[in-house]
Design a protein around this motif. Structure first.
Motif, short mmCIF file in Angstrom:
data_model
loop_
_atom_site.label_atom_id
_atom_site.label_comp_id
_atom_site.label_asym_id
_atom_site.label_seq_id
_atom_site.Cartn_x
_atom_site.Cartn_y
_atom_site.Cartn_z
N TYR A 68 -43.72 51.57 10.23
CA TYR A 68 -43.25 50.58 9.27
C TYR A 68 -44.42 50.08 8.44
CZ TYR A 68 -38.99 50.48 12.05
OH TYR A 68 -37.83 50.83 12.70
N GLU B 286 -37.21 36.38 5.62
CA GLU B 286 -36.88 37.80 5.74
C GLU B 286 -37.79 38.53 6.72
OE1 GLU B 286 -35.34 36.51 1.71
OE2 GLU B 286 -37.14 36.16 2.91
N LEU C 294 -40.36 46.25 2.47
CA LEU C 294 -40.46 46.89 3.77
C LEU C 294 -40.05 48.35 3.65
CD1 LEU C 294 -40.81 46.73 6.90
CD2 LEU C 294 -38.38 46.12 7.01
N TRP D 5 -36.30 40.91 9.46
CA TRP D 5 -36.72 42.29 9.69
C TRP D 5 -37.10 42.50 11.16
CZ3 TRP D 5 -40.49 42.42 4.91
CH2 TRP D 5 -39.71 42.46 3.73
#
Length: 223
Positions: free
Chosen positions: A27, A96, A20, A100
């Protein structure tokens, strides 16, 4: 140019490593050198939800399964278009990704995971589909890069004949399997038809303004 800031990594079970990044207010989730997702390009992910829901008009209290949270664009679009009696199950394989969404991308998530219509399942969507016989009005898949995947070979189980048969069994009569892809795939279209679906293939642009790369969504309806 604003430098790209590394925010974290996640191992895909049976696959590779996702990373990321943030650049300014944007992003990116990256696999190797491939940008899998970007907050700059969300148009086709939103259309995955909106065009599916448009095809479900008239159904009472529809139940949708979304395979792959990603950056939440499909989920947020669905929540904005569905009535309070709808239900959405979100299956995400990589924990994850959700961390995030609740951490560095919390503003982008905009509370969608806490909507009372949403049930989050940290599991392989293949297994969620297998356990849901006759449960869903629609199954929306935005997993990997589409039928020609990048992140894990196991994702092919979604798109082979056995996977399509399982999806068809998990749908209610007249239900829709909607599949997002970075590009067209004639062999996949043929597999959908051979699995007993009526198939519509629609090209959509990656950006909300109608620009950017051309992506593909298949709408496969159970007879």
């Amino acid at each position: 140019m604003t430098p790209r800031e590394y925010l974290g990594s996640a191992a895909v079970p049976g696959g590779q490593e996702l990373k990321l990044y943030r650049r300014g207010g944007d992003y990116m989730i990256v696999l190797d050198r491939n940008e899998l997702m970007s907050s700059r390009m969300s148009g086709s992910e939103k259309q995955l939800a909106l065009m599916t829901i448009d095809r479900l008009r008239g159904r009472k209290a529809p139940h949708l399964l979304i395979g792959g949270y990603g950056m939440g664009f499909t989920l947020r679009a669905a929540l904005g278009a569905l009535a309070p009696d709808a239900a959405l199950t979100v299956a995400e394989l990589v924990p994850e990704i959700i961390a995030w969404a609740r951490g560095p991308m919390t503003d982008l998530a905009a509370g969608c995971l806490d909507d009372p219509r949403v049930r989050l399942v940290i599991d392989d969507v293949v297994d969620v589909i297998a356990a849901g016989r006759g449960s869903y009005d629609a199954i929306l898949l935005d997993v990997d890069n589409g039928p020609d995947g990048l992140t894990a070979a196991a994702n092919d189980r979604l798109y082979d004949r056995k996977g399509l048969d399982a999806a068809r069994a998990a749908l209610k009569p007249g239900g829709i399997l909607a599949v997002w892809s970075a590009g067209s795939d004639d062999a996949f279209t043929r597999r959908l038809r051979s699995a007993g679906f009526s198939v519509e293939e629609v090209a959509v642009r990656a950006r909300d303004n109608g620009k950017g790369p051309r992506h593909v969504i298949w709408f496969a309806q159970k007879g």
